[in-house]
Design a protein around this motif. Structure first.
Motif, PDB file in Angstrom:
ATOM      1  N   GLU A  20       0.976  -1.228   0.340  1.00  0.00           N
ATOM      2  CA  GLU A  20      -0.054  -0.090  -0.096  1.00  0.00           C
ATOM      3  C   GLU A  20       0.861   1.254  -0.091  1.00  0.00           C
ATOM      4  O   GLU A  20       2.322   1.142  -0.040  1.00  0.00           O
ATOM      5  CB  GLU A  20      -1.134  -0.502   1.577  1.00  0.00           C
ATOM      6  N   TRP A 107      -4.784   5.466   3.080  1.00  0.00           N
ATOM      7  CA  TRP A 107      -3.477   4.088   2.592  1.00  0.00           C
ATOM      8  C   TRP A 107      -4.396   2.929   0.741  1.00  0.00           C
ATOM      9  O   TRP A 107      -5.655   2.456   1.668  1.00  0.00           O
ATOM     10  CB  TRP A 107      -3.635   2.851   3.827  1.00  0.00           C
ATOM     11  N   LYS A 109      -4.230   0.239  -1.211  1.00  0.00           N
ATOM     12  CA  LYS A 109      -3.565  -0.679  -2.012  1.00  0.00           C
ATOM     13  C   LYS A 109      -2.712  -0.609  -3.888  1.00  0.00           C
ATOM     14  O   LYS A 109      -3.543   0.487  -4.292  1.00  0.00           O
ATOM     15  CB  LYS A 109      -3.802  -1.921  -2.731  1.00  0.00           C
TER      16      LYS A 109
END
Length: 315
Positions: A20, A107, A109
């Motif tokens: 991430e 955050w 991915k």
């Protein structure tokens, strides 16, 4: 009209597992408000990019950098300004990041980054963030068993996650058969496979993309494959780099950095000329030609995404 020049330090801040990256949302009251970006800000007078990065991340996110290295430098022309994004890859920091200035942070991915709207200048950064620092180019192998053994070793023992299948000695049927085997192995280990072949080959095998030879690159006027696939190319000079940017390559190799046994008559670029060519490039660039893992940090320091190699990965 003389455009004002803006120098910005930005950070690709990775989670502990590397899966991430932290994004921040621009306030609605500023230019390009509401878009997502990599945190950072403008350099103050006499600051270096790294000094500005440390200050900005503390002011914006409340964190202190412990470990970082150059990722990519992006030049971008807007209608009213020329912006230089000096982007650093941050793997170690102390503190818990939050929006100290009221901005949203999140955050995200790596595989979901393209779902977020970014300023146009951020596109090369997205590519650089999603790419590893090592690019394996396979060697010519007559025996399929030996080929698969060496590929497995590179994937498992060396952690290679980006592979170019180069097999000039094979006819089309044999190349496709080897590509099917290589793709299955790469899928098992979370690696991407690019075909060093005609772009039309993707109609026969669902690889992750295509790598263009420099000769093939210079015949093209537009991107030959879909945006959802990775497109790379071999480049050796300024003109080829410009063509790669014009047709929308996602990344390239630039060679030869050093003299190599396979191309003994090719004049090596050396680190200085390599850096001069990489600086204005509109995409991540892998250094190729006599490269080993020992060169990785030097390559990153002069603007490369990382190193590409046959011999150092194909043992």
């Amino acid at each position: 009209m003389i455009k004002r020049r803006v120098h910005v330090a930005a950070a690709a801040i990775f989670s502990d597992d590397g899966n991430e990256v932290l994004l921040a949302r621009r306030p609605s009251t500023v230019d390009q408000g509401g878009l997502w970006e990599f945190p950072g800000g403008k350099l103050a007078p006499y600051e270096t990019g790294f000094e500005a990065l440390r200050r900005e991340l503390h002011e914006e996110l409340g964190i202190s950098i412990e470990r970082a290295q150059p990722l990519i430098r992006v030049h971008h022309e807007y209608s009213d300004k020329h912006i230089l994004l000096d982007v650093w890859q941050v793997h170690g920091f102390s503190g818990e990041p939050y929006g100290r200035e009221g901005q949203a942070v999140r955050w995200v991915k790596l595989g979901e980054l393209f779902n977020y709207p970014f300023p146009a200048a951020n596109l090369p950064i997205l590519r650089a963030v999603m790419l590893p620092t090592e690019y394996l180019i396979t060697a010519e192998e007559e025996d399929d068993g030996a080929f698969l053994d060496k590929l497995q070793r590179a994937l498992v023992e060396d952690g290679v996650r980006l592979v170019q299948l180069r097999a000039k000695s094979l006819d089309e049927a044999a190349y496709l058969a080897r590509a099917e085997q290589a793709l299955q192995l790469c899928r098992e280990h979370g690696a991407r496979l690019l075909l060093n072949a005609e772009p039309e080959m993707l109609a026969h095998i669902d690889a992750d993309g295509v790598h263009l030879t420099s000769e093939r690159l210079m015949t093209l006027e537009r991107r030959p494959i879909a945006e959802g696939k990775w497109l790379s190319a071999s480049t050796h000079d300024e003109g080829q780099l410009a063509r790669a940017g014009r047709i929308g390559c996602d990344f390239v190799t630039l060679s030869p950095l050093r003299t190599t046994p396979s191309h003994p008559d090719a004049a090596p670029l050396g680190w200085h000329d390599f850096q001069q060519l990489v600086e204005p490039a509109a995409m991540p660039v892998f250094a190729l030609g006599g490269m080993t893992r020992h060169d990785a940090n030097h390559a990153r320091a002069v603007g490369a995404q990382g190193i590409a190699s046959i011999r150092d990965f194909w043992r």
